[in-house]
Write a protein that holds these residues in place. Structure first.
Motif, mmCIF file in Angstrom:
data_model
loop_
_atom_site.group_PDB
_atom_site.id
_atom_site.type_symbol
_atom_site.label_atom_id
_atom_site.label_comp_id
_atom_site.label_asym_id
_atom_site.label_seq_id
_atom_site.Cartn_x
_atom_site.Cartn_y
_atom_site.Cartn_z
ATOM 1 N N GLY A 1 34.303 32.311 40.095
ATOM 2 C CA GLY A 1 34.092 32.547 41.517
ATOM 3 C C GLY A 1 33.299 33.822 41.733
ATOM 4 N N MET A 2 32.467 33.821 42.763
ATOM 5 C CA MET A 2 31.634 34.996 43.063
ATOM 6 C C MET A 2 31.752 35.335 44.548
ATOM 7 N N THR A 3 31.920 36.623 44.836
ATOM 8 C CA THR A 3 32.002 37.074 46.219
ATOM 9 C C THR A 3 31.651 38.557 46.311
ATOM 10 N N ALA A 4 31.179 38.959 47.478
ATOM 11 C CA ALA A 4 30.973 40.385 47.750
ATOM 12 C C ALA A 4 32.166 40.970 48.480
ATOM 13 N N THR A 5 32.977 40.100 49.110
ATOM 14 C CA THR A 5 34.081 40.568 49.964
ATOM 15 C C THR A 5 35.357 39.777 49.687
ATOM 16 N N PRO A 6 36.098 40.147 48.666
ATOM 17 C CA PRO A 6 37.341 39.422 48.372
ATOM 18 C C PRO A 6 38.457 39.717 49.368
ATOM 19 N N GLU A 7 38.401 40.889 50.005
ATOM 20 C CA GLU A 7 39.442 41.236 50.974
ATOM 21 C C GLU A 7 39.185 40.438 52.244
ATOM 22 N N ARG A 8 40.143 39.628 52.624
ATOM 23 C CA ARG A 8 39.948 38.743 53.762
ATOM 24 C C ARG A 8 40.882 39.110 54.899
ATOM 25 N N THR A 9 40.482 38.696 56.095
ATOM 26 C CA THR A 9 41.342 38.913 57.254
ATOM 27 C C THR A 9 42.365 37.783 57.393
ATOM 28 N N ASP A 10 42.173 36.688 56.644
ATOM 29 C CA ASP A 10 43.172 35.615 56.667
ATOM 30 C C ASP A 10 44.186 35.856 55.553
ATOM 31 N N ILE A 11 45.109 34.927 55.369
ATOM 32 C CA ILE A 11 46.194 35.148 54.401
ATOM 33 C C ILE A 11 45.885 34.558 53.023
ATOM 34 N N PHE A 12 44.718 33.931 52.859
ATOM 35 C CA PHE A 12 44.398 33.294 51.588
ATOM 36 C C PHE A 12 44.220 34.331 50.483
ATOM 37 N N ASN A 13 44.786 34.069 49.331
ATOM 38 C CA ASN A 13 44.755 34.991 48.196
ATOM 39 C C ASN A 13 43.727 34.525 47.173
ATOM 40 N N ILE A 14 42.534 35.107 47.228
ATOM 41 C CA ILE A 14 41.470 34.746 46.292
ATOM 42 C C ILE A 14 41.837 35.166 44.871
ATOM 43 N N PHE A 15 42.483 36.328 44.763
ATOM 44 C CA PHE A 15 42.843 36.850 43.437
ATOM 45 C C PHE A 15 43.796 35.885 42.728
ATOM 46 N N GLU A 16 44.742 35.338 43.461
ATOM 47 C CA GLU A 16 45.694 34.386 42.878
ATOM 48 C C GLU A 16 44.976 33.137 42.398
ATOM 49 N N LEU A 17 43.993 32.676 43.172
ATOM 50 C CA LEU A 17 43.242 31.469 42.802
ATOM 51 C C LEU A 17 42.621 31.608 41.416
ATOM 52 N N PHE A 18 42.257 32.861 41.052
ATOM 53 C CA PHE A 18 41.628 33.098 39.749
ATOM 54 C C PHE A 18 42.570 33.814 38.780
ATOM 55 N N ASP A 19 43.856 33.608 38.979
ATOM 56 C CA ASP A 19 44.892 34.163 38.090
ATOM 57 C C ASP A 19 44.741 35.672 37.901
ATOM 58 N N TYR A 20 44.193 36.342 38.916
ATOM 59 C CA TYR A 20 44.022 37.802 38.922
ATOM 60 C C TYR A 20 43.116 38.288 37.796
ATOM 61 N N ASN A 21 42.219 37.413 37.332
ATOM 62 C CA ASN A 21 41.261 37.768 36.285
ATOM 63 C C ASN A 21 39.961 38.251 36.931
ATOM 64 N N ILE A 22 39.862 39.543 37.167
ATOM 65 C CA ILE A 22 38.635 40.105 37.732
ATOM 66 C C ILE A 22 37.703 40.448 36.573
ATOM 67 N N ALA A 23 36.654 39.641 36.420
ATOM 68 C CA ALA A 23 35.736 39.834 35.303
ATOM 69 C C ALA A 23 34.879 41.076 35.498
ATOM 70 N N TYR A 24 34.500 41.317 36.751
ATOM 71 C CA TYR A 24 33.650 42.474 37.015
ATOM 72 C C TYR A 24 33.689 42.779 38.496
ATOM 73 N N GLU A 25 33.549 44.071 38.830
ATOM 74 C CA GLU A 25 33.527 44.475 40.227
ATOM 75 C C GLU A 25 32.528 45.605 40.408
ATOM 76 N N ILE A 26 31.577 45.412 41.312
ATOM 77 C CA ILE A 26 30.626 46.469 41.653
ATOM 78 C C ILE A 26 30.414 46.429 43.163
ATOM 79 N N ARG A 27 30.690 47.574 43.824
ATOM 80 C CA ARG A 27 30.573 47.645 45.269
ATOM 81 C C ARG A 27 29.272 48.347 45.651
ATOM 82 N N LEU A 28 29.079 48.541 46.949
ATOM 83 C CA LEU A 28 27.815 49.046 47.480
ATOM 84 C C LEU A 28 27.372 50.350 46.828
ATOM 85 N N GLN A 29 28.267 51.348 46.773
ATOM 86 C CA GLN A 29 27.874 52.659 46.239
ATOM 87 C C GLN A 29 27.430 52.551 44.778
ATOM 88 N N GLU A 30 28.209 51.806 43.975
ATOM 89 C CA GLU A 30 27.854 51.674 42.555
ATOM 90 C C GLU A 30 26.540 50.922 42.383
#
Length: 941
Positions: free
Chosen positions: A341-370
């Motif tokens: 899965g790919m996204t720029a904004t995993p934090e959602r205003t709804d209750i859906f848990n994206i992290f759970e959908l991917f078993d909390y396996n964050i392969a990589y994270e890079i935000r605006l500043q980085e």
């Protein structure tokens, strides 16, 4: 004459590590000048962007200036001359001589001149990125040098040609673009950024992490990557390294499919028939690499055309949308070997848990500043500008539609967007409006004013959206007006201007909209973001979104507004003066420590971690400041345990006494103001006992102050002898240690640790969080410059044995050789402690005008102590806050020394019509106050 920070000469360089740049020096000079004269060989549009809000503020004050540049080597693009013509309060002249290579910035200030001269031209790289040396001189110390410089500049000015439209037209015809082309090769096209053979830095790391996940037996991975950093290329590189027999790429919009296929073909290669589309218009279901819209593949009749393990590898783009039923149907149906899965904004205003959908396996994270640091994005210049105001009425959430599209406002908007401009003067812009009818009407009005624009809403078909976007990219349109449909999932790399005509509803949406322009493209050098800031209650979200600071700490948000040097690379963040004030007001007014704000932050963190967060997690994940939870401002919440209990997330029980221990430690130590307290207590919780000598050795081993009086103060705090008044009553019975000859935990604390493992867990977490917070304080000083302190923190850190009640302290307190002064600059009409008109004032970064309490005379003890300053060795500390809206703590501005010849006794009128004696004096800072903080505190804009 006294030399202040404003008058000193100094070396000016670009220091990326400490976020100090030549641009800051120029901005500071412009903000207080009464006239300016800039003479530089080379100017770029991006370099001008650093100064445009400052020029606008000067224009508002009626201040004009001059700029002299050249046609030397044909470096200056004709577009920059067009930009200069848009700045009405600058007179521009051109030196048409070979070898003109001057770089000087002359400013007339109140009573003196300053000159910055050296190697920096007016370009973004020179002012922020390159290794440059410049020196700042003033007429107070280098009068002859400045007189000669000014004389020479005037001579060249009179020989130079005025900049006119006719001159620009002639220059454009003769201008040779070869040199300029070489300067932009790094942004020529997408191939220059995402090499087919070579992934960029972010992609290499993500590919390695994805491979590691699979080697560990994981079949899911989530990539969190800022818009524009090449997520599609990354997915293609990963498919290349996995080499699946069949792949499925799922998107939520059909127009994304073709560009995704183009990217995959560039990376993977292969026959055209290997790549297929599954959408409303195409059904290439046998293709090896299938690109599908979720709307089509989620239909039962389409899903049934595939077996559950038909695809080895499935990718979901914009996966934060996967909470929708259509995505669930697809995800639940297929059983791939790997799901990405790919996204720029995993934090959602709804209750859906994206992290759970991917078993909390964050392969990589890079935000605006980085991403900016890695040079993965197009640089941007953000301008926070003042929205239209008429007869004292400012645009706000409830403004009538008629006012949003009024003739005067439209004229105002057009003037602003033309002033701040675009890279290379060819507009390709997106305009985000607050209402659909506003967007539609503004598009019509802009068309009547000679622009070429279109309006799009969620009601428009995909085909119409694609047609309008194509017209923008082809240069047939200047702007697309819309409300929210372009927040995400649209790729228009050539967009070079984003206009925000709406309230910032959330930091997520803000970054999504800003991100529409951040893709690199050969047609632009940077993207311009123009944010029209009205009287919106959510304005506090602007510095939050730009800085990425989600601590909800008001002081951090204020700093993110008055000091924007945190932004990386050659991007910039600029606020007009009035726009800043509107943000400050929103920060003052908002209640960030409400239960709702805290619960929202807690819920997001819990979803991300898949467990109950600890206090340390809030700090490590850069979430809300944990002190907000335990500060006592939220009803019935004294400790983190109270909060967990209220949310049914406490996994154990603790006693009332144990909770009191946590409350005292939270309130006194979680601020992090003194590391010694936390360090000693942490060691004692591990089971150690100490004598005084061992405490001293412990402090020294961490490079901390270990004087006897400091040890006394630490022990005095931990056994609660320090506290008086209401705090003493509140803390009574919660003694943490016993400090006799043998220093050990109190009996109650020992028992609690032995019998209750949950209490021990909460305590150790609290101490760890406190230790992390203490890392931001300078251990070589008693007080850290520009940090904020409560009055009782100050007294404790000065090692006094008893807390003084705030009301008793008032404006200052003295004991022995320590003198702490607390100043509220904007006291307000109801300042109860004054009884008279106090006029404490920061006169400059070096000088403070200060009044004693009343009644006081030259014979009063504290005045006599000040008069004896050079004999007694008095330490005078200054703590300042702008107003009571900022809360109860004060910025530490440093030590001062009295100007003895300024000390005078006056009789001042009181509120009841009488007079009282008071002593006035000037206090000089031993170390000049940081200029940005000085400007914020004094409202000098």
């Amino acid at each position: 004459m006294e030399t202040s920070q404003l008058h000193q000469h100094k070396l000016i360089t670009n220091d990326q590590k400490n976020h100090v740049f030549a641009q800051n020096a120029l901005q500071d000079e412009l903000d207080i000048c009464t006239d300016f004269f800039i003479s530089v060989a080379f100017v770029t549009q991006s370099g001008l962007c650093f100064l445009k809000t400052h020029f606008a503020d000067l224009a508002r004050k009626g201040i004009r200036g001059r700029l002299m540049t050249s046609n030397y080597l044909g470096f200056n693009n004709p577009d920059v001359f067009r930009s200069l013509l848009e700045i009405e309060n600058i007179d521009v002249r051109i030196v048409e001589k070979e070898g003109f290579h001057v770089k000087g910035y002359l400013f007339e200030q109140n009573g003196y001149h300053s000159l910055i001269i050296g190697s920096s031209n007016l370009t973004a790289n020179a002012l922020k990125k390159n290794i440059e040396w410049n020196v700042r001189l003033t007429s107070l110390e280098n009068g002859e040098v400045l007189r000669e410089s000014k004389k020479e500049l005037e001579r060249m000015w009179h020989e130079a040609l005025p900049l006119t439209e006719k001159w620009v037209e002639r220059y454009s015809k003769n201008w040779q673009s070869l040199t300029r082309d070489k300067l932009v090769t790094d942004v020529q096209d997408e191939k220059a950024i995402y090499s087919v053979a070579r992934p960029n830095v972010m992609q290499e790391k993500a590919l390695e992490n994805l491979a590691n996940l699979r080697s560990e037996g994981k079949n899911k991975g989530l990539v969190i990557s800022a818009t524009g950093t090449g997520k599609t290329y990354l997915s293609a590189f990963d498919v290349q390294q996995v080499n699946p027999s069949k792949m499925l790429f799922i998107v939520h919009r059909e127009q994304i499919l073709k560009s995704a296929i183009k990217t995959f073909k560039m990376v993977i290669g292969g026959a055209d028939e290997d790549f297929g589309i599954l959408s409303g218009n195409s059904k290439d279901i046998t293709a090896k690499y299938l690109f599908a819209t979720v709307q089509t593949i989620s239909k039962p009749q389409i899903l049934n055309l595939f077996s559950k393990n038909d695809f080895d590898y499935i990718l979901i783009d914009e996966v934060h949308k996967a909470g929708a039923a259509s995505y669930h149907k697809v995800i639940d149906y297929f059983d791939p070997k790997f799901l990405m899965g790919m996204t720029a904004t995993p934090e959602r205003t709804d209750i859906f848990n994206i992290f759970e959908l991917f078993d909390y396996n964050i392969a990589y994270e890079i935000r605006l500043q980085e991403a900016l640091e890695e040079d993965l994005l197009c640089p941007f210049h953000y301008f926070g500008v003042t929205d239209y105001e008429k007869d004292g009425v400012i645009i706000e959430e409830t403004t009538n539609f008629e006012n949003l599209v009024a003739e005067e406002r439209v004229k105002f908007i057009i003037e602003k967007i033309q002033y701040y401009g675009v890279s290379r003067h060819k507009i390709r812009g997106l305009v985000f409006c607050s209402r659909k009818e506003e967007a539609k009407k503004l598009s019509e009005i802009f068309n009547n004013r000679g622009f070429y624009t279109a309006f799009l809403s969620g009601e428009d078909s995909i085909s119409k959206r694609e047609e309008v976007v194509e017209r923008l990219e082809n240069g047939e349109l200047d702007y697309i007006f819309t409300v929210d449909i372009f927040n995400e999932g649209i790729d228009i790399p050539s967009v070079n201007q984003i206009i925000m005509l709406r309230n910032t509803q959330s930091s997520i949406i803000f970054i999504q909209q800003l991100g529409r322009g951040l893709r690199k493209h050969g047609s632009k050098d940077y993207v311009t973001i123009i944010d029209f800031i009205g009287n919106y209650k959510n304005n506090y979200m602007i510095p939050m979104a730009l800085s990425g600071d989600m601590s909800y700490n008001k002081d951090s948000l204020r700093k993110g507004t008055f000091d924007t040097s945190y932004i990386t690379g050659i991007s910039s963040i600029n606020f007009e003066a009035i726009a800043k004030e509107r943000i400050y007001k929103a920060i003052d007014d908002v209640k960030l420590d409400s239960m709702k704000s805290i619960k929202d932050a807690y819920a997001k963190l819990k979803i991300r971690l898949n467990r109950v967060p600890m206090l340390v997690d809030f700090l490590e994940q850069k979430s809300i400041d944990p002190y907000l939870i335990v500060s006592g401002k939220v009803s019935n919440i004294k400790t983190y345990y109270d909060f967990l209990l209220k949310n049914d997330d406490a996994i154990g029980k603790i006693s009332e006494l144990e909770n009191k221990y946590l409350m005292i430690i939270s309130r006194e130590f979680l601020t992090g103001v003194r590391k010694q307290d936390v360090l000693l207590l942490s060691e004692m919780v591990k089971g150690r006992e100490f004598n005084r000598k061992e405490v001293k050795v412990l402090f020294q081993s961490y490079g901390l102050d270990a004087q006897e009086r400091t040890i006394d103060s630490v022990l005095n705090t931990l056994n609660l002898n320090f506290f008086t008044g209401l705090l003493a009553e509140t803390y009574s019975g919660g003694e943490i240690i016993e400090a006799g000859q043998n220093i050990q935990l109190s009996v109650g604390m020992k028992k609690a640790l032995l019998r209750n493992s949950y209490f021990k867990l909460l305590l150790e977490d609290l101490l760890s969080a406190s230790f992390i917070k203490s890392e931001s304080y300078d251990k070589s000083r008693v007080f850290t410059l520009y940090k904020k302190y409560r009055r009782r923190d100050v007294i404790r850190l000065l090692n006094w044995d008893k807390q003084q009640i705030d009301q008793n302290i008032g404006g200052y307190i003295r004991k022995d050789d320590e003198f702490a002064i607390f100043i509220t600059l904007k006291k307000g009409a109801e300042f109860s402690g004054a009884m008279m008109a106090y006029e404490d004032e920061l006169l400059s970064p070096n000088l403070l005008k200060w009044y004693t309490k009343a009644p006081r005379t030259m014979s009063s003890p504290e005045v006599k102590a000040i008069l004896d300053y050079y004999i007694s060795g008095l330490n005078m500390h200054i703590f300042v806050k702008k107003s009571d809206d900022e809360g109860t703590d004060f910025y530490y501005l440093g030590k001062v020394e009295p100007q003895l010849n300024s000390i005078e006794e006056f009789h001042k009128p009181t509120n009841d019509g009488k007079t009282k004696s008071v002593v006035e004096m000037h206090l000089k800072f031993l170390e000049a106050v940081d200029y940005k903080l000085y400007r914020y505190l004094t409202n000098i804009e």
